[in-house]
Enzyme design. Structure first.
Site, PDB file in Angstrom:
ATOM      1  N   GLY A 118     108.392  38.866 -35.222  1.00 57.82           N
ATOM      2  CA  GLY A 118     108.755  39.464 -36.497  1.00 57.82           C
ATOM      3  C   GLY A 118     107.572  39.502 -37.444  1.00 57.82           C
ATOM      4  N   SER A 119     107.847  39.312 -38.715  1.00 58.71           N
ATOM      5  CA  SER A 119     106.804  39.502 -39.731  1.00 58.71           C
ATOM      6  C   SER A 119     105.718  38.440 -39.736  1.00 58.71           C
ATOM      7  CB  SER A 119     107.448  39.584 -41.116  1.00 58.71           C
ATOM      8  OG  SER A 119     108.179  40.784 -41.242  1.00 58.71           O
ATOM      9  N   THR A 120     105.896  37.337 -38.982  1.00 61.90           N
ATOM     10  CA  THR A 120     104.786  36.386 -38.877  1.00 61.90           C
ATOM     11  C   THR A 120     103.576  37.043 -38.216  1.00 61.90           C
ATOM     12  OG1 THR A 120     105.638  35.545 -36.766  1.00 61.90           O
ATOM     13  CG2 THR A 120     106.336  34.390 -38.764  1.00 61.90           C
TER      14      THR A 120
END
Length: 621
Positions: free
Chosen positions: A310-312
């Site tokens: 995801g956004s990591t």
């Protein structure tokens, strides 16, 4: 004539008597000779037999005798102790006794089997059947690894054919807290999982051997000599800190219960050495009672399970962007419009419209549109090489058994849409350990260290990105824990924190689930002088929320808040929750947008649904 006739028979009678005496003597002599001859033959046979036994076949019969009374017995050795970095034992070996029997001898005294079964806590019929099936053997175990006092009670019965043997059993003082890292041994004390398996040769040692004499009952009556000296196993000191490990396990467990989540994992690393200070995984098991566990409980998800980050992943996309020279933390501006970008028939969207953002603002507001647009301006080979340099798509080299290498397709095979969605964490798989290693590289000025479970196992680092880019990224990631950002729940009192939240749909057969998610947070503390990195992954929450900033960020805050105190890391942000940075006053927005509010009394983030953290079916490729 008559007179002569009367006289002649007399001498003839005398001669016949002498003749008979001579014949009787000759017969006796013959018999004597025969007896002597027979005795001579017998004596010769005995001498020949003695010669055969004592000279010709001496070794054979000596071996046969030795086999019955002279035995070579193993000398058990203790497996090396595993310690945490502070000398606290995590795995120790304790002496135990195993009971064994000679089946033929014990079956010859079958009337004693009921008493034996009672002492062993078994069934007499099953024991007798077990012995009959192995009656051609001389050695079978009846019960392994009994407490010495219980084994002595069996031996005190003095049952023919029943004997004992000393062994060692592994014991794990921290139980399920360190189960996935330490692993287990089998009943023969050989490593089967975890570090017990990885360092089995180092820990196991080599058993010795001695030659002993046993009596007719199999009891040892004398020790003759030591054939081979025992070599005890060597001790192993890990990088794991038992205190931090307990914090990670406890907070993760509470979170899974709170959100009714299926599983979770956490990794804590030293930024400058790559030492793993904690690695927790749930569900777990008790290594001291392995029989009741299931395979799914024994999997170390932090090293073996993969997840779409995801956004990591946006931090690494921005690392490529800054390295390209096309971007700085404050420019150029990226137009995200109303939060929707239709690209190759796919709706890449943010939860809220963010308008124009700086590169820092893309991280602060966690804009999928912004990350995708940045990616499409970058050379594909640069983006792919940057991801590879951070270790994605290959094993970290930690040496943990079964570690996954994740999945990163070769860059030349990327389609435009695949490249765009990869920028915000879809289309590739990583392990929590890989993600922690990547963030530790950013935190240490762009230097990557191979993660290790061994204390003081210093390995030279490798420069992945320039120190300037790394420092800029840490500063940009610090805005994510600001009051108007997705990671506000990760803040730690009196310490600055940099990090990134992430939420991704769980992959299922045929696509992505609409209502199950992976909740992530990756963070660095203190942001002004990075010392520690941690990654938290929670899978499949079913109540109370699923955003990374809601579920995983609080775990980071609680665990790392305790870790900095346990390790005496000095605070860098006394009296304030948040330190400002470049363009952090307005969350990275460009234009006249209203600055975000200051932290409230309970420090809750303003946006309950962060922009990248309201994933919908449209987020899945």
């Amino acid at each position: 004539m008559k007179w002569r006739d009367r006289i002649r028979p007399q001498p003839q009678r005398a001669k016949s008597s002498r003749s008979r005496r001579r014949g009787a003597g000759s017969s006796a002599r013959k018999r004597m000779v025969l007896v002597v001859a027979v005795l001579g033959l017998i004596s010769l046979g005995l001498v020949a037999r003695a010669f055969d036994l004592q000279v010709v076949r001496k070794q054979f019969y000596q071996k046969q005798g030795d086999a019955r009374f002279l035995r070579e017995m193993p000398i058990a050795v203790s497996r090396g102790t595993i310690f945490d970095r502070n000398g606290e034992p995590l795995a120790v070996s304790t002496p135990v006794t195993s009971i064994w029997a000679n089946p033929a001898e014990l079956l010859a005294n079958a009337d004693r089997i009921p008493a034996l079964a009672k002492a062993l806590g078994g069934d007499p019929q099953q024991i007798e059947q077990y012995l009959e099936q192995r009656s051609d053997r001389e050695f079978v175990y009846l019960r392994r690894q009994m407490p010495p006092e219980a084994a002595q009670a069996v031996l005190d019965l003095d049952i023919p054919g029943v004997n004992s043997q000393r062994e060692f059993k592994r014991f794990y003082p921290s139980g399920e807290v360190t189960a996935h890292v330490i692993g287990v041994t089998n009943i023969d004390d050989h490593g089967q999982e975890g570090l017990e398996l990885a360092y089995d040769d180092w820990l196991a040692g080599k058993p010795g051997a001695k030659r002993v004499i046993r009596d007719g009952k199999g009891h040892e009556v004398a020790e003759l000599e030591q054939v081979r000296a025992p070599k005890p196993g060597q001790n192993l000191t890990l990088s794991i800190d038992r205190g931090i490990q307990f914090l990670a396990y406890n907070e993760l467990k509470n979170t899974l219960e709170k959100y009714s989540a299926a599983s979770g994992s956490m990794v804590v690393m030293d930024v400058h050495t790559g030492e793993i200070l904690a690695m927790a995984s749930l569900p777990t098991y008790n290594p001291n009672a392995l029989a009741g566990s299931k395979p799914v409980q024994r999997r170390n998800r932090a090293a073996t399970d993969v997840v779409e980050p995801g956004s990591t992943m946006k931090a690494f996309t921005l690392a490529a962007a800054l390295s390209s020279g096309k971007y700085t933390p404050t420019s150029p501006a990226i137009e995200t419009g109303n939060g929707h970008w239709f690209f190759y028939g796919h709706d890449i969207h943010d939860d809220d419209p963010n308008g124009t953002l700086t590169p820092t603002g893309v991280l602060t507001r966690s804009s999928n549109v912004g990350a995708a647009k940045i990616a499409m301006t970058l050379d594909t080979s640069l983006m792919y090489n940057t991801y590879r340099a951070f270790g994605f798509g290959s094993s970290t080299g930690s040496g943990f058994p079964g570690e996954s290498s994740g999945l990163l397709r070769v860059g030349r095979d990327w389609r435009p849409l695949e490249k765009a969605i990869m920028a915000y964490g879809y289309g590739l798989n990583v392990t929590p350990l890989q993600l922690a290693t990547g963030y530790a590289t950013i935190a240490d000025g762009g230097v990557m260290h191979t993660p290790t479970f061994i204390k003081d196992d210093d390995s030279p680092g490798k420069q992945i990105i320039s120190p300037q880019v790394a420092h800029e990224l840490v500063s940009m990631l610090e805005t994510v824990t600001g009051p108007n950002s997705t990671g506000a729940n990760a803040r730690i009192a009196n310490y600055s924190v940099a990090g990134k939240t992430g939420t991704s749909h769980q992959a299922i057969a045929g696509g992505y689930s609409k209502d199950t998610y992976n909740s992530l947070f990756a963070g660095i503390v203190p942001a002004s002088d990075p010392q520690l990195v941690a990654v938290v992954v929670v899978n499949g929450t079913t109540r109370g929320g699923y955003f990374g900033g809601t579920v995983s960020a609080p775990v980071f805050s609680a665990v790392m808040g305790g870790a900095v105190r346990l390790l005496d890391i000095p605070p860098d942000n006394i009296g304030r929750w948040y330190v400002g940075g470049p363009l952090q006053g307005n969350g990275g927005l460009v234009g006249s947008q209203t600055p975000p509010p200051q932290p409230s009394a309970n420090d809750a983030p303003v946006h309950e649904a962060p922009v990248d953290e309201a994933p919908s079916e449209g987020d899945a490729p």
